[in-house]
Design an enzyme around this catalytic site. Structure first.
Site, short mmCIF file in Angstrom:
data_model
loop_
_atom_site.label_atom_id
_atom_site.label_comp_id
_atom_site.label_asym_id
_atom_site.label_seq_id
_atom_site.Cartn_x
_atom_site.Cartn_y
_atom_site.Cartn_z
N CYS A 188 -8.99 12.53 8.28
CA CYS A 188 -8.14 12.03 9.36
C CYS A 188 -6.87 11.49 8.72
O CYS A 188 -6.43 12.00 7.69
CB CYS A 188 -8.87 10.97 10.18
SG CYS A 188 -9.48 9.57 9.22
N HIS B 215 6.91 -4.70 -14.30
CA HIS B 215 6.43 -3.43 -13.74
C HIS B 215 7.08 -2.30 -14.52
O HIS B 215 8.26 -1.97 -14.32
CB HIS B 215 6.80 -3.35 -12.26
CG HIS B 215 6.17 -2.22 -11.52
ND1 HIS B 215 6.49 -0.90 -11.73
CD2 HIS B 215 5.20 -2.21 -10.56
CE1 HIS B 215 5.78 -0.13 -10.94
NE2 HIS B 215 4.99 -0.90 -10.22
#
Length: 633
Positions: free
Chosen positions: A26, A555
């Site tokens: 889905c 990061h």
């Protein structure tokens, strides 16, 4: 994300391709029907960083992936072979497993298997209908214009020819030839049958017969139940006929028998019976809804997300389709929307209060996904693990649902419950109190979810237990009061201004103030004395906390989570004590470049709101351990 590698791991986790009867997907989940569910390794699947959650409910083994579920599904399909999607070759083990499955689980499995293959285009069609209704209400278009008619045909084609699409997927689900059942759906919407229906409704009331039996003509366009029942009958006949026909004529005589028998049977019996059942269901729902619309809205708003967790929401989807087909409108979808917005508000509250960089980033992405109806990342990644935000989100959904129910809001096309639902509730007469009631109910759901989570959602826990360290080392002396401090350069390279970082989440300051560095050396070193608060599973980023209370996110690269940790090596663990210059991470710069990703590394103060100013002390090329940022109290 390496889809092939992930597909292999998921296949191993579900017990191998031979353990799969069939599978579909889905918007966010892979839905497996397993022959032997006990062979699945749920724990191993949950440990995969790309897997949000694993749910075994409703007769389905569900692996929640997120927005990239289609790519993962395609990779699994390619690895598992064509036979995986053919449930008509059930083994003895599978048959025994099916017999043990409850009736409700089997019903949910059937419904989800039929509707999920085209859930995306259904949502798109509903959104287009809503936009056209808005254009009419605002006077931008008229329903006589060629522009409107072409776009309306595009938005209505799926629903008008619903029996064809459902015929195909139902044929697959019931284990027969999907093209035979698709032709049956085509017969139900054939122009000759529609003309016969119109003639039967005229003043003359023309009667037609099939071999002397009177035919009850019904307009089956947009209908759901008749084609599902007819497809089931066709597939059962097909299985039995195949066993009795010679192999040489089986390929064309089997469809002949199915079509010659099932199509007349549908018009004579199955269709009228299913239509009567459809009307009975619609009238029964309307009777309950009219008794106390606000109570129906409150109940749906409270329990919808719980149903989503267990996959039980598919049991309600046919009611929405049936209401639209029989009544031309549906009150259920508008009352479901506040349940979605309640969870959206909850993750917004988490985003506002959280100081953890990973949690804040997840909350930001979950908020944007939730607005468009994808709540699994919010539920499985944040609100459910933290427990109290999930409860607050359900309460917010209940309050919003009660208001929407009280306002009498209805949807006039199907779609996923998301922000676009608000335009699908505009009636042909234009914007009225039912529309404003829906706006108020959903706005309140977001507000209650956000404020409630911000004020009361933190006591149970404010970090993700699976990724964030819960304890601090005894030697760490972290100050609760922020003070001025200097952040040293954790990397060697070129300074990049924060607004030039090629990612809006970082450049827009959503995660805090800071700077970027384009590294020329694959090493990350500690910029201060403190502790490692979090280390991402893929080792591409880490969160640090200084002894002065500064929380720092480093990061490495942009979108490097896609590399699944391959170029990275961690030299510390969560909870470790660090000192300036300690080696934290090493990484392969060339591997990141070869993957087509940016090396620019954001270095952000995630709790910069706790400080007065954050000033950059460096420019151009920087070396190890030189002053980079000045944090002023």
């Amino acid at each position: 994300m390496d889809y092939q590698s992930l597909a292999k791991k998921i296949l191993a986790g579900v017990g191998g391709k031979d353990n799969i009867s069939h599978f579909v997907h889905c918007a966010t989940r892979l839905r497996f029907k397993l022959k032997q569910p006990e062979l699945a390794d749920t724990k191993a699947l949950k440990q995969l960083p790309e897997v949000i959650a694993v749910v075994n409910s409703g007769g389905q083994f569900q692996v929640v992936i997120g927005n990239q579920v289609n790519e993962v599904w395609e990779a699994i399909k390619a690895l598992s072979g064509e036979g995986t999607n053919s449930p008509n070759t059930a083994s003895e083990t599978e048959t025994q497993s099916r017999e043990k499955t409850t009736l409700l689980a089997r019903l949910i499995d059937i419904v989800s298997g039929i509707f999920t293959p085209f859930i995306g285009v259904m949502a798109a069609s509903g959104i287009m209908k809503g936009l056209l209704a808005l254009a009419i209400a605002c006077g931008w278009l008229t329903d006589k214009s060629g522009t409107y008619q072409i776009w309306y045909a595009a938005s209505d084609a799926l629903f008008f020819f619903f029996p064809l699409f459902i015929g195909y997927t139902a044929g697959q689900k019931f284990g027969g030839s999907p093209f035979i059942t698709m032709v049956i759906g085509g017969a139900l919407t054939h122009p000759l049958m529609i003309q016969a229906f119109e003639a039967s409704q005229s003043a003359s009331g023309v009667k037609e017969y099939f071999l002397g039996i009177p035919i009850i003509f019904i307009n089956y366009s947009s209908s759901v139940i008749p084609i599902i029942l007819s497809s089931w009958v066709s597939c059962e006949i097909e299985k039995r006929v195949k066993l009795r026909l010679p192999l040489a004529v089986r390929s064309f005589l089997t469809p002949v028998v199915c079509l010659a028998v099932v199509v007349p049977l549908t018009f004579l019996g199955i269709g009228p019976l299913a239509t009567w059942l459809s009307q009975l269901l619609a009238e029964g729902y309307e009777l309950i809804y009219r008794f106390a619309p606000w109570l129906a809205g409150a109940a749906l708003g409270a329990v919808w997300q719980i149903c989503v967790i267990f996959g039980l929401h598919w049991g309600l989807v046919p009611l929405i389709f049936n209401n639209l087909a029989v009544l031309g409108q549906d009150s259920m979808l508008p009352m479901i929307l506040p349940a979605v917005m309640g969870q959206v508000g909850a993750v917004l509250g988490i985003f506002l209060y959280s100081k953890d960089p990973q949690q804040k980033a997840l909350a930001g992405s979950s908020f944007s996904a939730g607005i468009f109806g994808i709540t699994e990342p919010a539920i499985y990644g944040l609100t459910l693990p933290l427990r109290r935000p999930f409860i607050i989100g359900c309460v917010a959904g209940s309050v919003g649902g009660a208001i929407v129910g009280f306002a009498g809001s209805h949807s006039y096309s199907f779609g996923m419950a998301n922000i676009f639902t608000l335009i699908q509730i505009i009636p042909s007469t234009g914007i009225d109190s039912t529309v404003w009631g829906a706006f108020i109910g959903n706005a309140l759901a977001i507000m209650i979810g956000c404020v409630g989570t911000y004020c009361w959602g933190r006591s149970v826990g404010t970090s993700l237990p699976t990724t964030i360290a819960e304890t601090s080392p005894p030697e760490a002396t972290v100050s609760d009061e922020p003070s001025s401090s200097i952040i040293l350069t954790p990397l060697v390279g070129q300074i990049v201004q924060v607004e030039e970082i090629p990612d809006p989440t970082f450049s827009g300051g959503l995660l805090g103030k800071g700077i970027g560095i384009l590294p020329s050396k694959g090493e990350v070193r500690a910029p201060f004395s403190g502790t490692v608060e979090s280390l991402f599973l893929t080792k591409h980023a880490l969160g640090l906390r200084s002894d002065q209370g500064v929380e720092l996110l480093i990061h490495v690269g942009i979108d490097t989570v896609k590399l699944a940790g391959a170029p990275f090596t961690a030299h510390v663990q969560e909870g470790d004590r660090i000192h300036p210059g300690d080696l934290l991470l090493t990484f392969d710069c060339q591997a990141i470049i070869d993957a087509g990703l940016s090396l620019v590394t954001p270095i952000l103060i995630t709790n910069s709101d706790d400080f007065g100013e954050v000033d950059c002390l460096a420019s151009g090329e920087v070396t190890e351990q030189q002053p980079l940022l000045l944090i002023k109290a």
